[in-house]
Design an enzyme around this catalytic site. Structure first.
Site, PDB file in Angstrom:
ATOM      1  N   GLU A  90       7.463   5.576   5.443  1.00 33.82           N
ATOM      2  CA  GLU A  90       7.249   6.014   4.054  1.00 33.82           C
ATOM      3  C   GLU A  90       5.786   6.356   3.809  1.00 33.82           C
ATOM      4  O   GLU A  90       4.901   5.748   4.406  1.00 33.82           O
ATOM      5  CB  GLU A  90       7.608   4.881   3.101  1.00 33.82           C
ATOM      6  CG  GLU A  90       9.047   4.475   3.146  1.00 33.82           C
ATOM      7  CD  GLU A  90       9.313   3.336   2.176  1.00 33.82           C
ATOM      8  OE1 GLU A  90      10.435   2.858   2.165  1.00 33.82           O
ATOM      9  OE2 GLU A  90       8.387   2.930   1.449  1.00 33.82           O
ATOM     10  N   CYS A 104      -1.021   7.183  -0.058  1.00 38.01           N
ATOM     11  CA  CYS A 104      -0.858   5.851   0.512  1.00 38.01           C
ATOM     12  C   CYS A 104      -0.047   6.025   1.796  1.00 38.01           C
ATOM     13  O   CYS A 104       1.082   6.526   1.757  1.00 38.01           O
ATOM     14  CB  CYS A 104      -0.143   4.939  -0.485  1.00 38.01           C
ATOM     15  SG  CYS A 104       0.165   3.296   0.201  1.00 38.01           S
ATOM     16  N   CYS A 111       6.730  -3.806  10.250  1.00 38.72           N
ATOM     17  CA  CYS A 111       5.500  -4.603  10.269  1.00 38.72           C
ATOM     18  C   CYS A 111       5.801  -5.976  10.874  1.00 38.72           C
ATOM     19  O   CYS A 111       6.852  -6.546  10.622  1.00 38.72           O
ATOM     20  CB  CYS A 111       4.950  -4.764   8.857  1.00 38.72           C
ATOM     21  SG  CYS A 111       3.370  -5.639   8.832  1.00 38.72           S
ATOM     22  N   CYS A 115       5.286 -10.943   5.807  1.00 48.90           N
ATOM     23  CA  CYS A 115       5.089 -11.441   4.436  1.00 48.90           C
ATOM     24  C   CYS A 115       6.472 -11.561   3.780  1.00 48.90           C
ATOM     25  O   CYS A 115       7.252 -10.595   3.801  1.00 48.90           O
ATOM     26  CB  CYS A 115       4.197 -10.491   3.644  1.00 48.90           C
ATOM     27  SG  CYS A 115       2.596 -10.239   4.439  1.00 48.90           S
ATOM     28  N   CYS A 118       7.976  -8.894   1.207  1.00 50.42           N
ATOM     29  CA  CYS A 118       7.765  -7.467   1.473  1.00 50.42           C
ATOM     30  C   CYS A 118       8.942  -6.844   2.216  1.00 50.42           C
ATOM     31  O   CYS A 118       9.414  -7.386   3.218  1.00 50.42           O
ATOM     32  CB  CYS A 118       6.487  -7.303   2.289  1.00 50.42           C
ATOM     33  SG  CYS A 118       6.263  -5.647   2.943  1.00 50.42           S
TER      34      CYS A 118
HETATM   35  S1  SF4 Z   1       2.817  -6.852   2.891  1.00 52.10           S
HETATM   36 FE1  SF4 Z   1       2.763  -8.002   4.837  1.00 52.10          FE
HETATM   37  S2  SF4 Z   1       4.718  -7.514   5.866  1.00 52.10           S
HETATM   38 FE2  SF4 Z   1       4.397  -5.981   4.248  1.00 52.10          FE
HETATM   39  S3  SF4 Z   1       3.413  -4.229   5.284  1.00 52.10           S
HETATM   40 FE3  SF4 Z   1       1.776  -5.514   4.382  1.00 52.10          FE
HETATM   41  S4  SF4 Z   1       1.188  -6.928   6.023  1.00 52.10           S
HETATM   42 FE4  SF4 Z   1       3.165  -6.039   6.610  1.00 52.10          FE
END
Ligand code: SF4
Length: 351
Positions: A90, A104, A111, A115, A118
């Site tokens: 994205e 952005c 990832c 987190c 997220c």
């Molecule tokens: S918020 Fe955390 S899990 Fe989400 S993209 Fe950023 S670093 Fe990665």
């Protein structure tokens, strides 16, 4: 076939000189590509036809396809790009009333940081993006602007942890800031990290004047270990030391991002601990009321709770900005559009 956007200015110049062609042609090609995203070699009217054919045999310019495009009432636009291997990422174009046109961008497919709130980290990381793919995100977003309008800011805040893909990100940002590239001032580029001390120090030593944002989200290791699991291997103290080093080396104030999660990290005791952590540091705290993700149990705090949190920080002399959500209706929280598409993996039972 090589991806043209993967080639640094030096590599492209070398390609021309190795073939006995004038090196200035490289800059000519780059100017076309950055000025007219979507262009193909046969449209580069100031290059001789045989050269255009030679380039088309050696390079492809575009490797992505727009799989979905969504626009919110506030003009925020999000693209879901399909990469050459079928993976999807994205990227977002944000506009404001000051004439800023900000992209952005993502640096990885998924990832690994995990987190808990997220959408991008829900299925882990698949792979890092190439330099060319990162540049292509910016150009695909530039393509959404009317002729004559230009991008003004870059925030590296999409899917992925930028500092684990720094080797590919840095050449992409060089192209974003190069006069033959997008010509965006380095001071208008923000790299947002979960806090990888080694990467922060490396960036500090390069002194490239990018703005650094550290996603803190919690005022102590106990809570941060739960919200940002990668913190268990790092710890807040090491991150703050690296952030201090960044300021010493670059003179640029570091921003600390703090996603406010109702009832979890938005209480007065959390604000007091955050004050104790940051007091005396030349820091800006960016508060971000949570953007809910389908399937996750976290909630947005009431406006009064966010205001109370901000007030406690300000009262202690800390500079605060509250970033309100943009593009609510387009799955704008990072990773949500990708997950909302047919074929996206479901959230497991541990959600
Ligand atoms: S918020 Fe955390 S899990 Fe989400 S993209 Fe950023 S670093 Fe990665």
């Amino acid at each position: 076939m090589l991806h043209l956007l993967d080639q640094t200015p030096e590599h492209l110049r070398a390609w021309f000189t190795e073939r006995g062609l004038p090196a200035f042609r490289a800059a000519q090609v780059r100017r076309w590509v950055f000025a007219k995203p979507g262009i193909e070699f046969d449209q580069m009217s100031d290059l001789a036809r045989p050269l255009r054919e030679q380039l088309a045999e050696a390079f492809c310019i575009w490797t992505t396809r727009v799989a979905a495009r969504k626009k919110a009432a506030d003009q925020t636009e999000k693209l879901l790009l399909e990469l050459s291997d079928g993976q999807r990422i994205e990227c977002v174009l944000l506009r404001d009333d000051k004439g800023h046109q900000t992209v952005c961008i993502s640096t990885q497919v998924g990832c690994a940081m995990g987190c808990v709130f997220c959408a991008s980290g829900l299925d882990g990381v698949v792979r890092s993006l190439t330099t060319g793919e990162i540049v292509e995100e910016m150009l695909r977003l530039k393509q959404l602007l009317p002729d004559g309008e230009r991008l003004t800011h870059v925030v590296v805040m999409g899917m992925g942890e930028p500092l684990v893909n720094l080797d590919r990100l840095l050449p992409a940002l060089e192209m974003a800031t190069h006069r033959d590239g997008l010509g965006i001032s380095a001071r208008r580029v923000t790299i947002s990290t979960v806090g990888i001390p080694k990467g922060i120090r490396r960036l500090a030593d390069l002194n490239c004047q990018y703005h650094l944002a550290v996603s803190l989200h919690a005022p102590d290791d106990d809570l941060r270990n739960r919200l940002v699991p990668t913190n268990r291997k790092i710890g807040i103290a090491a991150i703050l030391e690296a952030a201090d080093y960044y300021f010493e080396k670059t003179g640029r104030r570091v921003t600390f991002e703090y996603v406010l999660l109702a009832g979890i990290n938005d209480q007065p005791e959390h604000a007091a601990r955050l004050v104790a952590l940051l007091k005396g540091r030349p820091a800006l705290v960016n508060l971000i009321p949570y953007n809910p993700v389908a399937g996750l149990p976290y909630r947005t705090p009431a406006p009064a709770a966010s205001a109370r949190f901000a007030g406690a920080l300000e009262h202690a002399g800390i500079t605060v900005a509250t970033r309100f959500r943009k593009g609510d209706r387009i799955d704008a929280a990072c990773g949500q559009l990708r997950r909302s598409q047919p074929g996206a993996p479901d959230r497991g039972a541990d959600a």
